[in-house]
Scaffold this active site. Structure first.
Site, mmCIF file in Angstrom:
data_model
loop_
_atom_site.group_PDB
_atom_site.id
_atom_site.type_symbol
_atom_site.label_atom_id
_atom_site.label_comp_id
_atom_site.label_asym_id
_atom_site.label_seq_id
_atom_site.Cartn_x
_atom_site.Cartn_y
_atom_site.Cartn_z
ATOM 1 N N LYS A 22 29.708 96.670 3.412
ATOM 2 C CA LYS A 22 28.926 96.875 4.636
ATOM 3 C C LYS A 22 29.061 98.334 5.066
ATOM 4 O O LYS A 22 30.177 98.831 5.259
ATOM 5 C CB LYS A 22 29.461 95.932 5.711
ATOM 6 C CG LYS A 22 28.501 95.638 6.826
ATOM 7 C CD LYS A 22 29.087 94.525 7.687
ATOM 8 C CE LYS A 22 28.200 94.165 8.840
ATOM 9 N NZ LYS A 22 28.878 93.255 9.764
HETATM 10 C C1 E4P Z 1 26.707 91.926 12.094
HETATM 11 O O1 E4P Z 1 27.013 91.815 10.934
HETATM 12 C C2 E4P Z 1 27.651 92.049 13.203
HETATM 13 O O2 E4P Z 1 28.905 91.582 12.759
HETATM 14 C C3 E4P Z 1 27.333 91.189 14.380
HETATM 15 O O3 E4P Z 1 26.287 90.296 14.141
HETATM 16 C C4 E4P Z 1 27.377 91.845 15.694
HETATM 17 O O4 E4P Z 1 27.162 90.853 16.670
HETATM 18 P P1 E4P Z 1 27.535 91.041 18.195
HETATM 19 O O5 E4P Z 1 26.478 91.864 18.841
HETATM 20 O O6 E4P Z 1 27.554 89.625 18.729
HETATM 21 O O7 E4P Z 1 28.888 91.709 18.246
#
Ligand code: E4P
Length: 218
Positions: A87
């Site tokens: 990522k």
């Molecule tokens: C994406 O991969 C992130 O981990 C995530 O969806 C962020 O979500 P949040 O806005 O609930 O922290």
């Protein structure tokens, strides 16, 4: 549509996996910290535990923000387990790193996507997934789902194979609308996934069926 769970909590991952509908897991440094997983060795061990728990892609995020650092980290992460997807944040060096990994056949998830332009660039660089954060856009009174629609249109215009991984999903309506738009994947908490199965008429209907059965069989 694929279902990923967005957590580093092993119990939630196991619960979602036990439903038999889980296709993968996304994590991020905040989710790791929330579970008290700190230090490189513990973080790595945790990724391996997640990979052993589920049969699907597991996003593991790099911490570096420079090209060399992202490459070094990403290569180590990718070597941990075949299910790992590296990522990478949507920054200049991140795009270069995605292109590098794409050339090497290492799968990537370009994270922190908040505009269609960012998603277009990530697809050009060869990202396996892009993660538009719809909940965080909604939080600032911007239509997160409209972004998913825009990206879908652009990718379909050119046949980009990059998968739209709708992230920062908070509730059932996000999931349903992503399904209507044609997001390839959603990632959200267990509560949002389990929310799909809930309806008060199902509960009251089942209670009536069971009560009527008892009446007839006493
Ligand atoms: C994406 O991969 C992130 O981990 C995530 O969806 C962020 O979500 P949040 O806005 O609930 O922290």
């Amino acid at each position: 549509m694929k279902f990923f769970i967005d957590t580093a909590n092993l119990k939630d991952i196991k619960d979602a996996n036990d439903l038999g509908i889980l296709d993968g897991v996304t994590t991020n440094p905040s989710l790791m910290a929330k579970e008290g997983i700190t230090g490189v060795a513990n973080i790595i061990a945790h990724y391996i535990k997640i990979c052993e728990l589920v049969d699907g892609d597991v996003s593991a995020e790099v911490i570096s923000t420079d090209f060399e650092g992202m490459i070094a980290e990403g290569e180590k992460l990718a070597a941990l387990h075949p299910q790992i997807v590296v990522k990478i944040p949507m920054i200049k060096d991140g795009i270069k790193a995605i292109k590098y990994f794409s050339n090497k056949g290492i799968r990537t998830n370009c994270t922190l996507i908040f505009s269609a332009g960012q998603a277009l660039l990530a697809a050009k660089a060869g990202a396996t997934y892009v993660s538009p954060f719809i909940g965080r856009l909604d939080d600032i009174s911007t239509d997160g789902l409209a972004l998913i629609e825009e990206i879908r249109l652009i990718y379909d215009n050119y046949g980009y194979e990059t998968q739209i991984l709708a992230a920062s999903v908070r509730h059932v309506m996000h999931i349903l609308n992503c399904a209507k738009i044609g997001a390839d994947v959603i990632t959200g908490p267990l509560s949002a996934i389990e929310g799909l199965m809930k309806h008060p008429l199902t509960d009251s209907g089942l209670a009536t069926f069971l009560a009527d059965y008892q009446k007839g069989n006493n």
